[in-house]
Design an enzyme around this catalytic site. Structure first.
Site, PDB file in Angstrom:
ATOM      1  N   GLU A  23       2.068 -10.267  -0.011  1.00 50.94           N
ATOM      2  CA  GLU A  23       2.416  -8.845   0.039  1.00 50.94           C
ATOM      3  C   GLU A  23       3.900  -8.731   0.414  1.00 50.94           C
ATOM      4  OE1 GLU A  23      -0.392  -6.362   2.165  1.00 50.94           O
ATOM      5  OE2 GLU A  23       0.734  -4.540   1.739  1.00 50.94           O
ATOM      6  N   HIS A  28       1.510  -8.696  -4.118  1.00 52.55           N
ATOM      7  CA  HIS A  28       0.475  -7.705  -3.774  1.00 52.55           C
ATOM      8  C   HIS A  28       1.192  -6.401  -3.468  1.00 52.55           C
ATOM      9  CE1 HIS A  28      -3.595  -6.619  -2.370  1.00 52.55           C
ATOM     10  NE2 HIS A  28      -2.962  -5.855  -1.497  1.00 52.55           N
ATOM     11  N   ASP A  44       0.933 -17.245  -5.184  1.00 52.71           N
ATOM     12  CA  ASP A  44       1.644 -16.198  -5.937  1.00 52.71           C
ATOM     13  C   ASP A  44       0.659 -15.498  -6.877  1.00 52.71           C
ATOM     14  OD1 ASP A  44       3.473 -14.523  -7.067  1.00 52.71           O
ATOM     15  OD2 ASP A  44       4.365 -16.054  -8.373  1.00 52.71           O
ATOM     16  N   ASP A  54       0.851  -1.206   0.000  1.00 50.31           N
ATOM     17  CA  ASP A  54       0.000   0.000   0.000  1.00 50.31           C
ATOM     18  C   ASP A  54       0.882   1.250   0.000  1.00 50.31           C
ATOM     19  OD1 ASP A  54       0.881  -0.608   2.608  1.00 50.31           O
ATOM     20  OD2 ASP A  54      -0.754   0.502   3.526  1.00 50.31           O
TER      21      ASP A  54
HETATM   22  O1  9MR Z   1      -4.030  -3.762  -0.252  1.00 49.93           O
HETATM   23  C1  9MR Z   1      -4.201  -3.849   1.154  1.00 49.93           C
HETATM   24  C2  9MR Z   1      -2.944  -4.364   1.806  1.00 49.93           C
HETATM   25  O2  9MR Z   1      -1.879  -3.471   1.604  1.00 49.93           O
HETATM   26  C3  9MR Z   1      -3.178  -4.658   3.277  1.00 49.93           C
HETATM   27  O3  9MR Z   1      -2.088  -5.306   3.868  1.00 49.93           O
HETATM   28  C4  9MR Z   1      -4.419  -5.522   3.454  1.00 49.93           C
HETATM   29  C5  9MR Z   1      -4.763  -5.784   4.893  1.00 49.93           C
HETATM   30  O4  9MR Z   1      -5.007  -4.634   5.583  1.00 49.93           O
HETATM   31  O5  9MR Z   1      -5.525  -4.938   2.827  1.00 49.93           O
HETATM   32  C6  9MR Z   1      -5.367  -4.741   1.439  1.00 49.93           C
HETATM   33  O6  9MR Z   1      -6.522  -4.127   0.960  1.00 49.93           O
HETATM   34  C7  9MR Z   1      -7.602  -4.988   0.755  1.00 49.93           C
HETATM   35  C8  9MR Z   1      -8.664  -4.730   1.816  1.00 49.93           C
HETATM   36  O7  9MR Z   1      -8.185  -5.029   3.102  1.00 49.93           O
HETATM   37  C9  9MR Z   1      -9.910  -5.556   1.517  1.00 49.93           C
HETATM   38  N1  9MR Z   1     -10.369  -5.290   0.171  1.00 49.93           N
HETATM   39  C10 9MR Z   1      -9.379  -5.571  -0.870  1.00 49.93           C
HETATM   40  C11 9MR Z   1      -8.132  -4.748  -0.640  1.00 49.93           C
HETATM   41  C12 9MR Z   1      -7.000  -5.071  -1.629  1.00 49.93           C
HETATM   42  O8  9MR Z   1      -7.350  -5.463  -2.824  1.00 49.93           O
HETATM   43  O1  9MR Z   2       2.365  -7.092   9.209  1.00 46.50           O
HETATM   44  C1  9MR Z   2       1.034  -6.900   9.637  1.00 46.50           C
HETATM   45  C2  9MR Z   2       0.496  -8.196  10.174  1.00 46.50           C
HETATM   46  O2  9MR Z   2       1.206  -8.573  11.327  1.00 46.50           O
HETATM   47  C3  9MR Z   2      -0.985  -8.077  10.468  1.00 46.50           C
HETATM   48  O3  9MR Z   2      -1.488  -9.342  10.822  1.00 46.50           O
HETATM   49  C4  9MR Z   2      -1.695  -7.534   9.243  1.00 46.50           C
HETATM   50  C5  9MR Z   2      -3.190  -7.354   9.441  1.00 46.50           C
HETATM   51  O4  9MR Z   2      -3.443  -6.351  10.353  1.00 46.50           O
HETATM   52  O5  9MR Z   2      -1.147  -6.296   8.862  1.00 46.50           O
HETATM   53  C6  9MR Z   2       0.191  -6.378   8.488  1.00 46.50           C
HETATM   54  O6  9MR Z   2       0.659  -5.124   8.132  1.00 46.50           O
HETATM   55  C7  9MR Z   2       0.114  -4.539   6.960  1.00 46.50           C
HETATM   56  C8  9MR Z   2      -0.308  -3.137   7.337  1.00 46.50           C
HETATM   57  O7  9MR Z   2      -1.387  -3.195   8.233  1.00 46.50           O
HETATM   58  C9  9MR Z   2      -0.688  -2.288   6.126  1.00 46.50           C
HETATM   59  N1  9MR Z   2       0.363  -2.318   5.136  1.00 46.50           N
HETATM   60  C10 9MR Z   2       0.695  -3.663   4.715  1.00 46.50           C
HETATM   61  C11 9MR Z   2       1.205  -4.462   5.884  1.00 46.50           C
HETATM   62  C12 9MR Z   2       1.692  -5.839   5.435  1.00 46.50           C
HETATM   63  O8  9MR Z   2       0.668  -6.673   5.039  1.00 46.50           O
END
Ligand code: 9MR
Ligand code: 9MR
Length: 591
Positions: free
Chosen positions: A568, A514, A559, A181
């Site tokens: 991600e 991702h 993947d 993100d």
């Molecule tokens: O793209 C988002 C990612 O960076 C985060 O780690 C993840 C969890 O917070 O969420 C992703 O966004 C998703 C969202 O939570 C739910 N709808 C789809 C989004 C991505 O396609």
């Molecule tokens: O690394 C984080 C992981 O420990 C958590 O379980 C997860 C859901 O809250 O979020 C991860 O961190 C994400 C952050 O919230 C948003 N940017 C992407 C991070 C990696 O997925």
């Protein structure tokens, strides 16, 4: 080395090496896809129902060793059968081929094997930079225009106070995008830099010699410190200079779509100050103040960093209950914020880390009292929400500096206790290798797998084991070193998926991460040098369209682009890779 001359066994080799590309796809040989150091314990795994004969040949087709795959294990997750192949007959630099049944794997043995990986992982931070253009010269194929200048950031109502009205603006430019993100989070930023600077404190010479080809490469400061500063300077803008408190994050209301960064138009906000953000900020600024003091171009920053650390720490002491709770915030304020939370209700460890760094940098008794108060009773590995270990490493690494203080006797006692904790943790970890599926400390328990596990459950324990060996039991260091190598082998291909889990490295690596930057650049290859989160049986992203081929814990890796729960990338995970690759590379070469 056993070298049996080739003439006698040409027939065997041709039998083994008659491999069609279709058969190759079975990929039953699981091996580190980068290669090994000469004196590293070398193991491959045969992931197949049947035991087989194998041979190892060198470049001139000499047979180095042969045998039958041994030590049968059965996966606790999939019940799959696996066999160990011992490659330790190889102890010379060179290129080798392992032949088993109708399959083969080529690999190299040499010193400095992990230098390119360590560099690539460090360079991944450059690709995450916000607020500056990436030039062709430095981004090699991935140049892009400036995006997210972040000079007009709105104060979210949760962050408003007498000095900052809701929806008024501040400027908060630069820093790295957190992950896939485009948001910037203090807790994770501070932890990421804290971990990398731990590595730097252990092996400064090693890291100082890595040329990262970044815009600052020609100045007089080591590139690694220039890259960390790119985010530190953003972090400083996240502190409210009126009271010292630090905003938890800079974010859009919702995650952006998968669009290029310069196409993003959503407003960005700073959201609530929090205790965790303020403490992590205090810790990393106090740590940075010591390290950057040695750099002529960073003296002013060093002074500024220490003051910033002290005021953030005082704010946290006055606000120990400012726990970031997004649900609660959304019940009170608008707009609702739905991006990453980095929420952490337990802040004893954040207090500990901050108190340690402040004490080491100032030797002021207040911080010593606090670090005693918050000291952990048992060693726990580091992660973004658990930072005791960073405080422990800094205390042990800086023992001599602290010894100058009047309280040195007290510190000796504290450090002896912490050394014991760390050692007992490391010994417990190292025992896990015996009888394991992939000859690794990692991957033998269902709880090993989950969001970000490759960094947090595989690499980080290996880092702790290495540090335990180096700082607490150096005479037996080799045992610790070899154990850590085995976890790195897991990351680099000796695993249930047969993936080398770092983009752009190895024979089979993630292609569809991702990662908005990689997805929206019209380039097929992902940006290089990134470690993915890894197998995650919780598969939290299924509802967002991620598809998995398997439910087994160690095969719950997908993947595919929608898989944010397994595919991600993130700065804190890159930090783990930078540190483990660096330590192994600095300490793993033949003397
Ligand atoms: O793209 C988002 C990612 O960076 C985060 O780690 C993840 C969890 O917070 O969420 C992703 O966004 C998703 C969202 O939570 C739910 N709808 C789809 C989004 C991505 O396609
Ligand atoms: O690394 C984080 C992981 O420990 C958590 O379980 C997860 C859901 O809250 O979020 C991860 O961190 C994400 C952050 O919230 C948003 N940017 C992407 C991070 C990696 O997925």
């Amino acid at each position: 080395m056993k070298t049996i001359h080739c003439l006698l066994i040409t027939a065997t080799i041709s039998l083994f090496s008659c491999i069609s590309s279709q058969q190759q796809e079975k990929e039953s040989i699981r091996i580190n896809q980068i290669g090994f150091y000469p004196s590293q314990e070398k193991v491959a795994i045969w992931d197949n129902e049947l035991a087989q004969d194998y041979i190892i040949i060198d470049e001139r087709q000499n047979i180095i060793d042969k045998g039958t795959t041994q030590q049968h294990t059965i996966s606790p997750f999939s019940q799959k059968q696996r066999y160990k192949i011992d490659l330790n007959a190889i102890n010379q630099i060179g290129k080798y081929t392992l032949l088993v049944d109708n399959e083969k794997a080529e690999f190299e043995v040499k010193n400095n094997m992990l230098t390119p990986l360590c560099k690539a992982a460090l360079r991944s931070f450059y690709y995450q930079r916000s607020g500056v253009p990436l030039s062709e010269q430095h981004a090699s194929g991935w140049s892009r225009p400036t995006a997210h200048p972040d000079t007009l950031i709105y104060i979210h109502p949760s962050a408003a106070d007498e000095n900052h009205k809701a929806f008024s603006t501040i400027s908060s430019p630069y820093g790295w995008y957190d992950a896939g993100d485009y948001n910037k989070y203090i807790v994770n930023s501070a932890y990421t830099i804290g971990l990398i600077l731990t590595g730097y404190q252990l092996i400064p010479n090693y890291y100082e010699h890595l040329n990262l080809n970044i815009p600052e490469s020609n100045n007089s400061t080591p590139d690694i410190l220039d890259e960390m500063y790119f985010n530190l300077k953003w972090m400083l803008t996240m502190q409210d200079s009126c009271d010292g408190g630090v905003y938890h994050k800079l974010t859009t209301q919702d995650f952006e779509g998968f669009i290029a960064p310069d196409k993003c138009k959503q407003k960005r906000y700073v959201v609530a100050k929090s205790t965790a953000a303020s403490l992590d900020f205090a810790a990393v600024m106090a740590q940075s103040c010591r390290i950057y003091r040695e750099q002529p171009d960073y003296r002013n920053f060093s002074i500024h960093a220490l003051n910033a650390a002290k005021s953030a720490y005082q704010w946290a002491k006055q606000h120990p209950e400012a726990i970031y709770d997004q649900k609660n915030i959304n019940s009170q304020y608008k707009p609702q914020i739905t991006t990453g939370e980095y929420g952490d209700g337990h802040i004893r460890d954040e207090f500990f880390w901050a108190a340690c760094e402040l004490y080491i940098s100032t030797l002021e008794p207040e911080y010593l009292e606090d670090l005693k108060k918050y000291m952990p009773k048992e060693f726990a590995n580091h992660g973004w929400g658990g930072v005791d270990a960073l405080g422990i490493y800094s205390l042990l690494i800086n023992e001599e500096r602290i010894d100058l203080s009047k309280q040195s006797k007290e510190i000796d006692e504290i450090n002896n206790n912490l050394r014991k904790q760390l050692l007992s943790y490391a010994k417990h970890e190292m025992k896990k290798i015996e009888g394991s599926n992939f000859n690794s400390m990692f991957g033998n328990d269902k709880n090993d797998f989950g969001w970000g596990c490759l960094a947090e459950k595989c690499i980080n324990p290996a880092i702790s084991v290495l540090i335990a060996g180096k700082l607490c039991d150096n005479q037996s260091f080799d045992k610790y070193l070899q154990s850590a190598f085995h976890n790195m082998d897991y990351i680099l291909g000796r695993n249930a998926m047969g993936f080398c889990y770092v983009t752009g490295i190895g024979r089979k690596s993630p292609m569809n991460i991702h990662h908005r930057l990689s997805a929206a650049d019209n380039i097929e290859k992902p940006l290089p040098g990134f470690l993915v989160g890894g197998p995650n049986p919780n598969q939290e992203d299924k509802s967002s369209g991620a598809t998995y081929q398997s439910e087994f814990a160690d095969e719950s890796y997908s993947d595919t682009l929608p898989s944010y729960a397994s595919n991600e990338i993130a700065i804190n995970w890159s930090a783990s890779l930078v540190v483990l690759a660096g330590l192994l590379d600095a300490w793993g070469n033949d003397k």
